[in-house]
Design a protein around this motif. Structure first.
Motif, PDB file in Angstrom:
ATOM      1  N   ILE A   1     -10.262   6.918  -0.247  1.00 58.73           N
ATOM      2  CA  ILE A   1      -9.420   6.015  -0.656  1.00 58.73           C
ATOM      3  C   ILE A   1      -8.977   4.894   0.437  1.00 58.73           C
ATOM      4  N   THR A   2      -9.380   3.717   0.354  1.00 60.30           N
ATOM      5  CA  THR A   2      -8.605   2.825   1.504  1.00 60.30           C
ATOM      6  C   THR A   2      -7.796   1.872   0.595  1.00 60.30           C
ATOM      7  N   LYS A   3      -7.552   0.782   1.535  1.00 59.18           N
ATOM      8  CA  LYS A   3      -6.338  -0.252   0.776  1.00 59.18           C
ATOM      9  C   LYS A   3      -7.181  -0.855  -0.302  1.00 59.18           C
TER      10      LYS A   3
ATOM     11  N   SER B   1       0.908  -1.148  -0.277  1.00 64.07           N
ATOM     12  CA  SER B   1      -0.007  -0.018   0.020  1.00 64.07           C
ATOM     13  C   SER B   1       0.699   1.241  -0.097  1.00 64.07           C
TER      14      SER B   1
ATOM     15  N   ASN C   1      -1.646   3.015   5.839  1.00 64.27           N
ATOM     16  CA  ASN C   1      -1.518   1.972   6.667  1.00 64.27           C
ATOM     17  C   ASN C   1      -0.129   1.714   7.071  1.00 64.27           C
TER      18      ASN C   1
ATOM     19  N   THR D   1      -9.192  11.833   0.528  1.00 67.94           N
ATOM     20  CA  THR D   1      -8.646  11.317   1.967  1.00 67.94           C
ATOM     21  C   THR D   1      -8.131   9.859   1.318  1.00 67.94           C
ATOM     22  N   SER D   2      -6.905   9.636   1.721  1.00 67.97           N
ATOM     23  CA  SER D   2      -6.512   8.156   1.299  1.00 67.97           C
ATOM     24  C   SER D   2      -5.858   7.884   2.533  1.00 67.97           C
ATOM     25  N   ASP D   3      -6.209   6.578   3.098  1.00 64.40           N
ATOM     26  CA  ASP D   3      -5.582   6.212   4.138  1.00 64.40           C
ATOM     27  C   ASP D   3      -4.225   5.703   4.201  1.00 64.40           C
TER      28      ASP D   3
ATOM     29  N   ARG E   1     -16.235   0.940   4.601  1.00 59.56           N
ATOM     30  CA  ARG E   1     -15.263   0.220   5.667  1.00 59.56           C
ATOM     31  C   ARG E   1     -15.959  -0.927   6.072  1.00 59.56           C
TER      32      ARG E   1
END
Lengths: 155, 250
Positions: free
Chosen positions: B146-148, A36, A93, A89-91, B27
């Motif tokens: 945006i998540t994984k 990621s 990790n 917004t982007s996580d 989520r």
């Protein structure tokens, strides 16, 4: 163009930085990476974490970084914060599990450090690592460079 | 075989509840979702994640007129939404849109191509910087999270709007280049000049149907965990926060 690439390669070699031809995104040799696009620098039980040059280039200008609280637990592969860029917004990790011991407060006033210095001044958190064995799940610089090239070539 | 897209159609659904639903879908679900909310309830200001009230909102006016102010979980700018706003949200597994890199600009570009199909033959539609425009006038604002493995791209469309509501928003310090120095009324336009509401919704569903297998679902059947089981990032700002902004602005 050939001359520019020659000098870029010479500089990269001197700085122990890898370049891959297509995008000129930098990858630092002694760090570990996850898929990621975060990097981790481990020093004993202490780890420093940020996002890679590939990530900052693809995200665009970072205007805000949402930082976790010191003391918060982080888990390998799970989100601990976010960056805002363009309209997204982007996580972010975590490459390792452990506890947050320090956050980069400079990013509150200068979020652009993530773009201009992703591996140095743009570091995001420092973590006390709970399981060093998890580092085996991460990529080294060569594997990460190849991963990025493959991702970019698919699109 | 085209990936499945679950379609939830709402009308007059409160925007805070919609944003909370979107966060839970992003989520906690592994399905693709399209939410179309045809108009929300009363006028509400909605800021992006990093929005600062003193810079973006006329705090005294919103307090005086009891206008709610929300900070949402996605990025981007500030809008005022009401019954004339149509919301279209797409929540996707990145692997179901595998030719789109899960980063802001590729997702934005993909969405522009989708809406190219919606407005084909009807209007001079473009994705301009990060806005949807007819000519050089904005009618749709976008934001993403945006998540994984997943991402959300949502849009507030100005089907119609009240000029007086624009006065609750300050002119943002950071504006797209194509805006130049235009104030709100010269910068935005309404979709109602171009097509009926129902036609826009039907054309959007058809465009999505070209890439996905669309299945309509009732809200009650979504099997998304209830609000009480989830900590949302999106929240309503308190009266105290708005008062603090007033103090800064005077």
């Amino acid at each position: 163009m050939a001359c520019r690439q020659f000098w870029a390669s010479r500089a990269a070699s001197y700085l122990r930085v890898s370049l891959f031809n297509r995008t000129f995104s930098a990858v630092i040799k002694d760090l570990k990476y996850c898929d990621s696009h975060e990097w981790v620098k481990v020093d004993g039980k202490s780890a420093t974490i940020g996002i890679t040059d590939h990530a900052q280039d693809h995200l665009g200008d970072v205007v805000y970084v949402e930082l976790p609280e010191v003391g918060k637990g982080v888990t390998q592969g799970e989100s601990f914060g976010a960056v805002e860029s363009v309209k997204a917004t982007s996580d972010i990790n975590s490459p390792v599990s452990g506890k947050v011991v320090e956050v980069n407060e400079e990013l509150n006033s200068s979020p652009g450090l993530v773009n201009s210095s992703p591996y140095k001044d743009g570091w995001i958190i420092k973590v006390e690592v709970s399981d060093s064995g998890e580092l085996n799940n991460l990529m080294d610089s060569e594997q990460y460079s190849k991963f990025c090239e493959e991702e970019d070539s698919k699109h | 075989m085209a990936p499945l897209m679950n379609l939830v159609r709402l009308r007059g659904f409160p925007i805070l509840q919609q944003l909370h639903l979107e966060e839970r879908m992003l989520r906690t679900s592994s399905s693709n979702w399209c939410i179309i909310n045809d108009g929300t309830t009363s006028p509400t200001v909605v800021m992006g994640l990093s929005g600062k009230v003193p810079e973006l909102v006329e705090a005294k006016s919103v307090l005086r007129d009891h206008i709610p102010v929300i900070r949402r979980f996605t990025g981007g700018g500030t809008v005022i939404v009401d019954q004339g706003t149509i919301f279209v949200t797409l929540i996707c597994n990145k692997d179901d849109v595998s030719d789109v890199q899960p980063f802001p600009r590729p997702i934005m570009s993909w969405s522009g191509q989708l809406y190219d199909q919606v407005f084909k033959g009807l209007a001079d539609f473009h994705l301009r910087e990060n806005d949807y425009v007819f000519g050089d006038r904005k009618f749709g604002g976008n934001a993403q999270s945006i998540t994984k493995h997943r991402w959300v791209h949502h849009t507030s469309f100005l089907w119609d709007y009240e000029v007086k509501n624009m006065s609750y928003l300050k002119l943002p310090a950071k504006a797209p280049k194509y805006r130049l120095t235009r104030d709100h009324t010269d910068f935005v336009c309404s979709m109602k000049e171009y097509l009926p509401r129902s036609e826009f919704v039907e054309r959007t569903i058809k465009a999505i149907g070209a890439q996905f297998s669309v299945k309509s679902i009732n809200l009650e059947s979504t099997e998304i965990p209830s609000s009480s089981q989830f900590v949302h990032t999106t929240r309503l700002l308190t009266e105290q926060e708005l008062l603090d902004a007033c103090t800064i602005q005077t």
